[in-house]
Scaffold this active site. Sequence first.
Site, PDB file in Angstrom:
ATOM      1  N   SER A 112     -33.391 -25.634 -29.153  1.00 41.70           N
ATOM      2  CA  SER A 112     -32.618 -26.514 -28.263  1.00 41.70           C
ATOM      3  C   SER A 112     -31.666 -27.414 -29.025  1.00 41.70           C
ATOM      4  O   SER A 112     -31.957 -27.843 -30.146  1.00 41.70           O
ATOM      5  CB  SER A 112     -33.561 -27.404 -27.448  1.00 41.70           C
ATOM      6  OG  SER A 112     -34.447 -26.635 -26.717  1.00 41.70           O
ATOM      7  N   SER A 144     -40.572 -29.830 -31.323  1.00 38.49           N
ATOM      8  CA  SER A 144     -41.979 -30.184 -31.516  1.00 38.49           C
ATOM      9  C   SER A 144     -42.357 -29.854 -32.951  1.00 38.49           C
ATOM     10  O   SER A 144     -41.915 -28.829 -33.482  1.00 38.49           O
ATOM     11  CB  SER A 144     -42.884 -29.389 -30.579  1.00 38.49           C
ATOM     12  OG  SER A 144     -42.429 -29.466 -29.258  1.00 38.49           O
ATOM     13  N   GLU A 228     -46.475 -14.482 -24.745  1.00 33.21           N
ATOM     14  CA  GLU A 228     -47.534 -15.388 -24.328  1.00 33.21           C
ATOM     15  C   GLU A 228     -48.846 -14.818 -24.813  1.00 33.21           C
ATOM     16  O   GLU A 228     -49.021 -13.617 -24.908  1.00 33.21           O
ATOM     17  CB  GLU A 228     -47.453 -15.593 -22.813  1.00 33.21           C
ATOM     18  CG  GLU A 228     -48.568 -15.127 -22.039  1.00 33.21           C
ATOM     19  CD  GLU A 228     -48.368 -15.218 -20.529  1.00 33.21           C
ATOM     20  OE1 GLU A 228     -48.342 -14.146 -19.947  1.00 33.21           O
ATOM     21  OE2 GLU A 228     -48.315 -16.305 -19.955  1.00 33.21           O
ATOM     22  N   GLU A 363     -36.188 -25.357 -12.301  1.00 30.22           N
ATOM     23  CA  GLU A 363     -34.995 -24.767 -11.672  1.00 30.22           C
ATOM     24  C   GLU A 363     -34.685 -23.408 -12.278  1.00 30.22           C
ATOM     25  O   GLU A 363     -34.343 -22.454 -11.571  1.00 30.22           O
ATOM     26  CB  GLU A 363     -33.779 -25.695 -11.844  1.00 30.22           C
ATOM     27  CG  GLU A 363     -33.869 -27.019 -11.088  1.00 30.22           C
ATOM     28  CD  GLU A 363     -34.764 -28.038 -11.774  1.00 30.22           C
ATOM     29  OE1 GLU A 363     -35.164 -27.812 -12.941  1.00 30.22           O
ATOM     30  OE2 GLU A 363     -35.077 -29.076 -11.154  1.00 30.22           O
TER      31      GLU A 363
END
Length: 402
Positions: A112, A144, A228, A363
Amino acid sequence: MDFDLPAEDDPRRLEVRAWLQANPKPGYALLFDQGYTVPHWPRPWGLGANPELQLIIDDELARAGIRAPHHKNPVPINNCGQSLLRHGTPEQQERFLKPALACEEVWCMLFSEPSAGSDVGALRTTARREGDHYVIRGQKMWTSLADKAQIGVLVARTDPSAPKHAGLSQFLVDMKSPGITIRPIADMSGESGEYNEVFFDDVIVPADRLLGKEGDGWKLSMQQLQTERVALSRPGAIWGSGPSARELVDGLVAAGRFKNPLVRDEAVGLWIEGEILRLLALRSLSDRMNARESGPEGAVRKMVAAPHGQRVLDLAKRSQGVAGLVKNRDVLPMTQAERGPFSNWDHAFWWSPAVTLGVGTQEVLKNVVAERVLGLPREKDPTRHTPFNQIGKAQPTQKEAA
Ligand SMILES: Cc1cc2nc3c(=O)[nH]c(=O)nc-3n(C[C@H](O)[C@H](O)[C@H](O)COP(=O)(O)OP(=O)(O)OC[C@H]3O[C@@H](n4cnc5c(N)ncnc54)[C@H](O)[C@@H]3O)c2cc1C
């Protein structure tokens, strides 16, 4: 649904349990040596385990009160490590995999940016090739673990004249390299341990740290964001790491607050929603165990589970009355001891707003559901085929916008 949890006397379960009895505090290096860090990876990294064996190992680690390695080092274990396995050179695998899986080197994910969160393709950090190295310049956001990490998986733009998704590449960066500045960002839990801003000021990265080929960055990033773990059956708040609605009900009963009819009504509604989520998770697990392709149901689950967890934590706080308004570590008893940072309801409550943003905002997930489940028209991106360095300079032609 053709799914049965592996039985209590399943011989594979007994074998794991016996090993944990012989090694009650194994440590991350020993867990890795035993193949329990990423059991579904091929040997020598894992055991080549099917989802059922992985479920057994996860279950037994939790039962023995052992904090699973993916909590300590989520980036290589949950997301990026498999890219190294598939696309890394033998030298890269030799250098990075074992220290990552044994949690000796923590990784972070540098995707990001201030103007590129949901749309990673809009990122502006550049990696310019100069001889046998790249020079990195730009800024990353919300990273993070950047302050604890030794290795960062960086996505940067190597070809500004290519369309926005085509000109990206990934690098494995030493986080102690000269020119990297890390600034922590405090969140409303009052702690600043979660995210950081990271600045790259002409940072030199050797060319052999390129992951895959130049231009592979978008493909690798999408694979990594979709990866995942197979541990699918935990219904807890905060991506499955926090307390569940069942534990909320247990806690409310133990604290005598379940007698309040308003609290009880809300808690029972959450309990039912938690059960629906648990069954959805078991359905995904059943699909994996029966080698069926997973579809967009991961997006559906995340979209429902994130606000559900927030409401569970909210009720735990509100059930306390006025005292619940303040920061207060003594909210409700918690049944499972080992949850890392989420081992108390209060901290989890203050942290929980982040879960409707991280790993895809609500969203954006709704867009996925609209397009891939309901079959609605795809969202238009008029800049998709425009060279990145021309975006904003001229209107795209009708052909480019199509
Ligand atoms: C707990 C947590 C941990 C994180 N860790 C990391 C990390 O380790 N590494 C990393 O790189 N990033 C990390 N992030 C960042 C995270 O990936 C981004 O916050 C996320 O992608 C959203 O991007 P943004 O915040 O820039 O919001 P934006 O993308 O700017 O979105 C702003 C708003 O616009 C909406 N929006 C955007 N696009 C659309 C669209 N097409 N249709 C409809 N609505 C839209 C969004 O839903 C949102 O409400 C973390 C975030 C959190 C919360």
